[in-house]
Design a protein around this motif. Sequence first.
Motif: not given
Length: 236
Positions: A43-49, A205-212
């Motif tokens: 989750i932190l990797a997605i937010i701070f990427f 799928f990956l984009d939707k997971f990151a968005e959620v």
Amino acid sequence: MTEQATASMSIQRTSFYVLLTLVTISFVWLILPYYTAILWAVILAIIFFPIHVRLERRMKGRKNIAAFLTVLLCVLLVILPAMIVLTSLIQEGTNLYQRMSNNEIDLNLYLNQIEQALPPSLEDWLASLKLGGAAQMREKISSGIMQAGQSIAGSVLSFGQNTAHVFVSIGLMLYLLFFLFRDGASLARTLRQTTPLSDTYTRKFLDKFAEVARATVKGNVIIAIIQGTIGGLTFW
């Protein structure tokens, strides 16, 4: 000869599936105690990427330094504040429970003062809710506060007993976070190539997971700010 070859291939296929199942179960069993750390690292990797991408550009492609700086930023902005707030909450909750247990705080007195300070319209509204008399409400509130204090005290004891596990989980999260920042793009490409879905569906799928994940964290932060503001105004 054909029947023997078919039987051999069937045995090999069955053995492969059995071995794959056993390896998958062992892998899940191995990471299960640390699933929270792994999830928060993702989750932190997605937010701070996006920040990591900018830092990597500033560092002229030096991925290790950019990943280290992004992890340090996560520690300063997320992990340290969370630990400070949690420690303060535990200390205050433990103090409150101890003072209530030692009868240093008279809850009935405070609740009586609050009841007397309420405007008549609010008293009528509370009476219309049919929650019981003032004595019953005081008893319920006192019981709830005592139970909350006991829960916090139990959490303190559990936290103290599991200190090593907590620090190992944080270390594992930071370790994974570093490599997710450094090799996140290549890992995403590998994941898209190895999944049985098409590249388009995997990307969606990956984009939707990151968005959620981003929406969930942002929503929790906004709600926490609103609740903190309301609570601060109430106590003021």
